[in-house]
Design a protein around this motif. Structure first.
Motif, PDB file in Angstrom:
ATOM      1  N   VAL A   1       0.632  -1.040  -0.008  1.00  0.00           N
ATOM      2  CA  VAL A   1      -0.056   0.075  -0.020  1.00  0.00           C
ATOM      3  C   VAL A   1       0.838   1.239   0.067  1.00  0.00           C
ATOM      4  O   VAL A   1       0.510   2.179  -0.760  1.00  0.00           O
ATOM      5  N   LEU A   2       1.816   1.093   0.931  1.00  0.00           N
ATOM      6  CA  LEU A   2       2.730   2.350   0.863  1.00  0.00           C
ATOM      7  C   LEU A   2       3.552   2.776  -0.493  1.00  0.00           C
ATOM      8  O   LEU A   2       3.665   3.761  -0.831  1.00  0.00           O
ATOM      9  N   GLY A   3       3.759   1.662  -0.883  1.00  0.00           N
ATOM     10  CA  GLY A   3       4.310   1.682  -2.515  1.00  0.00           C
ATOM     11  C   GLY A   3       3.737   2.175  -3.386  1.00  0.00           C
ATOM     12  O   GLY A   3       3.972   3.070  -4.211  1.00  0.00           O
ATOM     13  N   THR A   4       2.346   1.874  -3.305  1.00  0.00           N
ATOM     14  CA  THR A   4       1.417   2.480  -4.274  1.00  0.00           C
ATOM     15  C   THR A   4       1.183   3.707  -4.074  1.00  0.00           C
ATOM     16  O   THR A   4       1.353   4.606  -5.009  1.00  0.00           O
ATOM     17  N   LEU A   5       1.126   4.135  -2.751  1.00  0.00           N
ATOM     18  CA  LEU A   5       0.801   5.507  -2.624  1.00  0.00           C
ATOM     19  C   LEU A   5       1.841   6.550  -2.914  1.00  0.00           C
ATOM     20  O   LEU A   5       1.991   7.685  -3.445  1.00  0.00           O
ATOM     21  N   GLY A   6       3.190   6.008  -2.670  1.00  0.00           N
ATOM     22  CA  GLY A   6       4.428   6.562  -2.989  1.00  0.00           C
ATOM     23  C   GLY A   6       4.556   6.738  -4.532  1.00  0.00           C
ATOM     24  O   GLY A   6       4.926   7.881  -5.027  1.00  0.00           O
ATOM     25  N   TRP A   7       4.087   5.600  -5.437  1.00  0.00           N
ATOM     26  CA  TRP A   7       4.420   5.769  -6.771  1.00  0.00           C
ATOM     27  C   TRP A   7       3.353   6.813  -7.387  1.00  0.00           C
ATOM     28  O   TRP A   7       3.569   7.616  -7.945  1.00  0.00           O
ATOM     29  N   GLN A   8       2.170   6.845  -6.684  1.00  0.00           N
ATOM     30  CA  GLN A   8       0.907   7.886  -7.066  1.00  0.00           C
ATOM     31  C   GLN A   8       1.583   9.349  -6.974  1.00  0.00           C
ATOM     32  O   GLN A   8       1.254  10.289  -7.602  1.00  0.00           O
ATOM     33  N   GLN A   9       2.177   9.558  -5.673  1.00  0.00           N
ATOM     34  CA  GLN A   9       2.668  10.713  -5.482  1.00  0.00           C
ATOM     35  C   GLN A   9       3.587  11.187  -6.454  1.00  0.00           C
ATOM     36  O   GLN A   9       3.775  12.298  -6.697  1.00  0.00           O
ATOM     37  N   TYR A  10       4.565  10.298  -6.752  1.00  0.00           N
ATOM     38  CA  TYR A  10       5.564  10.572  -7.588  1.00  0.00           C
ATOM     39  C   TYR A  10       5.156  10.830  -8.878  1.00  0.00           C
ATOM     40  O   TYR A  10       5.508  12.052  -9.446  1.00  0.00           O
ATOM     41  N   GLN A  11       4.111  10.110  -9.360  1.00  0.00           N
ATOM     42  CA  GLN A  11       3.504  10.532 -10.467  1.00  0.00           C
ATOM     43  C   GLN A  11       2.787  11.724 -10.678  1.00  0.00           C
ATOM     44  O   GLN A  11       2.916  12.517 -11.790  1.00  0.00           O
ATOM     45  N   GLY A  12       2.026  12.261  -9.446  1.00  0.00           N
ATOM     46  CA  GLY A  12       1.389  13.509  -9.536  1.00  0.00           C
ATOM     47  C   GLY A  12       2.582  14.489  -9.425  1.00  0.00           C
ATOM     48  O   GLY A  12       2.237  15.593 -10.164  1.00  0.00           O
TER      49      GLY A  12
END
Length: 174
Positions: free
Chosen positions: A1-12
């Motif tokens: 979950v943290l990895g997914t959130l981190g990836w989404q923040q990076y994409q944003g």
């Protein structure tokens, strides 16, 4: 979950940086004040140096400098744009072509011809024409004719017809 959130923040974050660079470049296109254009180009180079928009901004800066007769500033902007990315990409080859024309106009024919001698996959006809123009300006009509013929032949191979090159070849042949 943290990895997914981190990836989404990076994409944003990446998207927002790209949008910011796009906005600055759009402001450059809309403006007509050379000082404002220079400030926006500097901002792009500083804040978004890895973006294609920064390279486009430097190319626009160079065009305005050429129109103002400031070839040194144009050369500087084009050299920055060339160093900021892949020289063999399509945009890199376009920057090289423009740089060769600018430095030839400054009287540095040998360096300009060295740049053009690297060839171009994206703009082979334009490279040949630029080489011919440089030779012609230097009074080397035979070398210019050879380059123009090469460009005309390349255009034919690519299914294009260049009236400009055809006229230059016919003019020099007569």
């Amino acid at each position: 979950v943290l990895g997914t959130l981190g990836w989404q923040q990076y994409q944003g974050f990446t998207v927002s940086k790209t949008e910011a660079a796009s906005d600055i470049y759009a402001s450059m296109l809309e403006g007509d004040d050379p000082e404002q254009l220079a400030a926006l180009a500097a901002q792009l180079k500083e804040s978004h140096s890895g973006s294609t928009y920064a390279r486009f901004g430097a190319m626009l800066e160079a065009r305005v400098a050429v129109e103002a007769g400031d070839l040194a500033a144009a050369e500087s902007a084009l050299r920055w744009a060339l160093a900021a990315g892949d020289t063999r990409s399509d945009i890199g080859q376009l920057i090289q072509l423009r740089l060769a024309r600018v430095i030839a106009a400054e009287g540095q024919e040998t360096e300009a011809l060295a740049i053009l001698s690297q060839g171009s996959d994206a703009y082979p006809v334009a490279y040949a024409q630029a080489e011919g123009d440089i030779h012609l300006a230097a009074g080397r009509t035979n070398d210019a004719l050879t380059a123009y013929r090469e460009g005309r032949d390349l255009a034919t191979e690519l299914g294009q017809y260049s009236v400009v090159l055809d006229n230059k070849v016919r003019t020099l042949e007569t």
